[in-house]
Design an enzyme around this catalytic site. Sequence first.
Site, PDB file in Angstrom:
ATOM      1  CE  LYS A  22      -1.656   1.578   3.836  1.00  0.00           C
ATOM      2  NZ  LYS A  22      -1.530   2.866   4.519  1.00  0.00           N
ATOM      3  CG  ASN A  23       2.525   2.661   3.608  1.00  0.00           C
ATOM      4  OD1 ASN A  23       1.162   2.867   3.156  1.00  0.00           O
ATOM      5  ND2 ASN A  23       2.778   2.392   4.777  1.00  0.00           N
ATOM      6  NE  ARG A  91       1.008  11.835   6.998  1.00  0.00           N
ATOM      7  CZ  ARG A  91       1.336  13.044   7.281  1.00  0.00           C
ATOM      8  NH1 ARG A  91       0.829  14.100   7.450  1.00  0.00           N
ATOM      9  NH2 ARG A  91       2.704  13.422   7.099  1.00  0.00           N
ATOM     10  CB  CYS A 115      -5.165  10.473  12.115  1.00  0.00           C
ATOM     11  SG  CYS A 115      -3.256   9.640  12.154  1.00  0.00           S
ATOM     12  NE  ARG A 120       0.880  10.946  10.179  1.00  0.00           N
ATOM     13  CZ  ARG A 120       0.392   9.685   9.440  1.00  0.00           C
ATOM     14  NH1 ARG A 120      -0.831   9.258  10.070  1.00  0.00           N
ATOM     15  NH2 ARG A 120       1.142   9.428   8.528  1.00  0.00           N
ATOM     16  N   PRO A 121       1.911  16.637  11.046  1.00  0.00           N
ATOM     17  CG  PRO A 121       4.193  17.319  11.803  1.00  0.00           C
ATOM     18  CD  PRO A 121       2.858  16.413  11.896  1.00  0.00           C
ATOM     19  CG  ASP A 123       7.118  20.547   9.792  1.00  0.00           C
ATOM     20  OD1 ASP A 123       6.698  19.512   9.910  1.00  0.00           O
ATOM     21  OD2 ASP A 123       8.303  20.686  10.644  1.00  0.00           O
ATOM     22  CG  LEU A 124      10.186  17.765   8.228  1.00  0.00           C
ATOM     23  CD1 LEU A 124      10.452  16.312   8.535  1.00  0.00           C
ATOM     24  CD2 LEU A 124      11.317  18.745   8.619  1.00  0.00           C
ATOM     25  CG  ASP A 306       3.518   1.613   9.693  1.00  0.00           C
ATOM     26  OD1 ASP A 306       3.516   1.735   8.352  1.00  0.00           O
ATOM     27  OD2 ASP A 306       3.194   2.603  10.506  1.00  0.00           O
ATOM     28  NE  ARG A 398      -7.512   4.472   5.695  1.00  0.00           N
ATOM     29  CZ  ARG A 398      -6.687   5.375   6.198  1.00  0.00           C
ATOM     30  NH1 ARG A 398      -7.008   6.193   7.425  1.00  0.00           N
ATOM     31  NH2 ARG A 398      -5.860   6.060   5.718  1.00  0.00           N
TER      32      ARG A 398
HETATM   33  C1  EPZ Z   1       4.498   7.187   6.260  1.00  0.00           C
HETATM   34  O1  EPZ Z   1       3.625   8.154   6.556  1.00  0.00           O
HETATM   35  C2  EPZ Z   1       3.581   5.762   6.107  1.00  0.00           C
HETATM   36  N1  EPZ Z   1       2.432   6.244   5.204  1.00  0.00           N
HETATM   37  C3  EPZ Z   1       3.042   5.360   7.558  1.00  0.00           C
HETATM   38  O2  EPZ Z   1       2.236   4.247   7.619  1.00  0.00           O
HETATM   39  C4  EPZ Z   1       4.243   5.160   8.751  1.00  0.00           C
HETATM   40  O3  EPZ Z   1       3.937   5.178   9.839  1.00  0.00           O
HETATM   41  C5  EPZ Z   1       5.157   6.475   8.286  1.00  0.00           C
HETATM   42  O4  EPZ Z   1       5.663   6.729   7.041  1.00  0.00           O
HETATM   43  C6  EPZ Z   1       6.501   6.049   9.173  1.00  0.00           C
HETATM   44  O5  EPZ Z   1       7.091   4.928   8.787  1.00  0.00           O
HETATM   45  C7  EPZ Z   1       2.553   5.918   3.869  1.00  0.00           C
HETATM   46  O6  EPZ Z   1       3.585   5.737   3.427  1.00  0.00           O
HETATM   47  C8  EPZ Z   1       1.137   6.201   3.270  1.00  0.00           C
HETATM   48  P1  EPZ Z   1       6.363  10.450   8.002  1.00  0.00           P
HETATM   49  P2  EPZ Z   1       4.196   9.367   6.755  1.00  0.00           P
HETATM   50  O7  EPZ Z   1       6.239  11.679   7.433  1.00  0.00           O
HETATM   51  O8  EPZ Z   1       5.288   9.563   5.373  1.00  0.00           O
HETATM   52  C9  EPZ Z   1       7.018  13.451  11.469  1.00  0.00           C
HETATM   53  C10 EPZ Z   1       0.494   2.970   7.924  1.00  0.00           C
HETATM   54  O9  EPZ Z   1       0.071   2.275   9.132  1.00  0.00           O
HETATM   55  N2  EPZ Z   1       6.908  14.586  10.552  1.00  0.00           N
HETATM   56  O10 EPZ Z   1       7.668   9.517   7.895  1.00  0.00           O
HETATM   57  O11 EPZ Z   1       3.202  10.463   6.584  1.00  0.00           O
HETATM   58  C11 EPZ Z   1       5.596  12.862  11.729  1.00  0.00           C
HETATM   59  O12 EPZ Z   1       4.517  13.619  12.469  1.00  0.00           O
HETATM   60  C12 EPZ Z   1       0.786   4.451   7.987  1.00  0.00           C
HETATM   61  O13 EPZ Z   1       0.445   2.104   6.944  1.00  0.00           O
HETATM   62  C13 EPZ Z   1       7.088  15.858  10.795  1.00  0.00           C
HETATM   63  O14 EPZ Z   1       7.355  16.547  11.835  1.00  0.00           O
HETATM   64  O15 EPZ Z   1       5.021   9.640   7.798  1.00  0.00           O
HETATM   65  C14 EPZ Z   1       6.211  11.653  12.403  1.00  0.00           C
HETATM   66  O16 EPZ Z   1       6.252  11.767  13.775  1.00  0.00           O
HETATM   67  C15 EPZ Z   1       0.501   5.013   9.257  1.00  0.00           C
HETATM   68  N3  EPZ Z   1       6.882  16.856   9.779  1.00  0.00           N
HETATM   69  C16 EPZ Z   1       7.286  11.390  11.955  1.00  0.00           C
HETATM   70  O17 EPZ Z   1       7.918  12.704  11.129  1.00  0.00           O
HETATM   71  C17 EPZ Z   1       6.515  16.567   8.538  1.00  0.00           C
HETATM   72  O18 EPZ Z   1       6.474  17.345   7.612  1.00  0.00           O
HETATM   73  C18 EPZ Z   1       7.345  10.350  10.595  1.00  0.00           C
HETATM   74  O19 EPZ Z   1       6.496  10.562   9.818  1.00  0.00           O
HETATM   75  C19 EPZ Z   1       6.436  15.316   8.266  1.00  0.00           C
HETATM   76  C20 EPZ Z   1       6.557  14.168   9.168  1.00  0.00           C
END
Ligand code: EPZ
Length: 421
Positions: A22-23, A91, A115, A120-121, A123-124, A306, A398
Site C-alpha cells: 500500500k505504502n 493523509r 489522526c 501529522r504535520p 512542515d518538512l 507500523d 484501508r
Molecule cells: C508513512 O507516513 C507511512 N504512510 C506510515 O504508515 C508510516 O507510519 C510512516 O511513514 C512512518 O514510517 C505511507 O507511506 C502512506 P512520516 P508519513 O512523514 O510519510 C513527523 C500505515 O499504517 N513529520 O515518515 O506520513 C511525523 O509527525 C501508515 O500504513 C514531521 O514532523 O510519515 C512523524 O512523527 C501510518 N513533519 C514522523 O515525522 C513532516 O513534515 C514520521 O512521519 C512530516 C513528518
Amino acid sequence: MDKILVHGGPALRGNVRISGSKNSALPILAATLLTKEPCIIHRVPDLSDIHYMLTILSELGCEVERASGTVQIKAETVITDAPYDIVRKMRASVCVLGPLLGREKEATVSLPGGCVIGDRPIDLHLRGFEALGAAVRVQAGNVKVLAPELRGATINMRGKFGSTVLGTDNIMMAAVLAEGTTVIDGAAEEPEVVDLADFLNKMGAKIEGAGTRRIIIEGVKELHGAEHTVIPDRIEAGTFLVAAAICGEEVTLQKVAPAHLVSVTEPLQRAGYFVEANCDTITVRRNGGCLPLELETQPYPGFPTDMQAQMCALLATSQGISVITEHVFPQRFMHLAELKRMGANIELQGATAVINGVDQLSGAPVMASDLRASAALVLAGLTADGVTEINRVYHIDRGYESIDDKLNQLGAKIERVKGSK
Ligand code: EPZ
C-alpha cells in the site's frame, strides 16, 4: 458499518500470499502525474486507500483503468486543485503535491488532518518545496504551492522524529523536473522510497542513492510513461508473521521480500520462534512460548512503527515483562485500552508501553481506531478465549486486502458481519 467476529483458538497452518505494498503503490500512483504518457502499475492492492488515491487522480483529470491488480493511468491534461472531500479522508493524498508542482509548477491540496496516531504535520514537505523555489501559502485549510520555476537545491528532510517518508517522496517527485541538481540529506531509507525512485528512473528520471540517507537527483526536461510492479507489502507480511507467532503451528508467507523484514524477523527469533527465510518466502514455526522483548520503533531499517501495535498483541501473552518504546509517533497507543479490555496487563509510561505477559486473553467487544491498531485487535482475538467483536472494520480494509479471508484460509475462524450503512 461492518464488524468482524474472531473466534479464538484455532491454530494457523499453511501458506499465505502477500499483496503489493500500500505504502509503495500510493506514491507511485501519484507519480504518474509527472507524464502525459500512459503508465501501467502491477500488483496494486485492492484497498480503500488505493481507491481514494485513484479517485483523486481521476478528479485531477487522469484517465484511470483498473483490471484486478493492474492499474493503467494517463495524465494527458490535469488540474492542480485536489478535491477537499476526498483528500481529507487520507493523509497520503499529500503526495500529489510534489508531482503536481513538478509538472504544473503549482498545486493546491487540503491540509491533511491529524489522526489517532498523532499530529501529522507536513512542515518538512513545505520547507523542501520552498528550497526548490516554490512559494507556499496555507489558507482556508488548504496548502497552495506555486513556483515560476523549480531549481535544484540541497534539502535536509530530518525532523525531530527522524526523516519523513512521504516528505522524501514529495521532494523527489518535485525535483525530477527541476533545473539542476537536488540533494536530499536525511532522506527516508524505507523500501517504499526505493520503489518510487525505481519507478521514476524507469520514467526517465535521474535519481541515485535511494535507500540511503543521501539521494541525488539530476533534473530532466520531461518524463515518459513506464510499467512497474510494486514491491510486496512488508507491513502486511509482518502482521502475518505475528499472527503465525501468536497462534501458528507452521505458516509460510509467499511473494515477500525477506530483506525488508529483518527488523521484524530478528525480534521474533529472539522471542524464541523458528523463522526461516528463502528468496521470496518466510516460514514461522512456534518453538515453545513467547519470550519477552525490549523494542524501540525507529525509521527504516529499525523496527517499524507500523508493527508496534501488532507486537503489543503478541507480547501481551509472553512469558515475562516486555517494553516497547514508540519514537516515531509517540501517541500511537490507541490499541492498548482495547487490549486491556481483553485482559492484557499493559502500563503506558510516556511513549513506552510496559507489557506484563498474562496467560490468556479473553474475547470482548473492542473498537478499531486506526489501521494497525485494528490489525492488532484481530491478532489478539486469534488467541483469546471466546469471541472478539471488532467494530469499525473499515479501518482494517484501508490497508489489508481481505485479511479475514487470508486468515481463514490458514485455519482461523473469522466472520464478517455486514453492518447497516
Ligand atoms: C508513512 O507516513 C507511512 N504512510 C506510515 O504508515 C508510516 O507510519 C510512516 O511513514 C512512518 O514510517 C505511507 O507511506 C502512506 P512520516 P508519513 O512523514 O510519510 C513527523 C500505515 O499504517 N513529520 O515518515 O506520513 C511525523 O509527525 C501508515 O500504513 C514531521 O514532523 O510519515 C512523524 O512523527 C501510518 N513533519 C514522523 O515525522 C513532516 O513534515 C514520521 O512521519 C512530516 C513528518
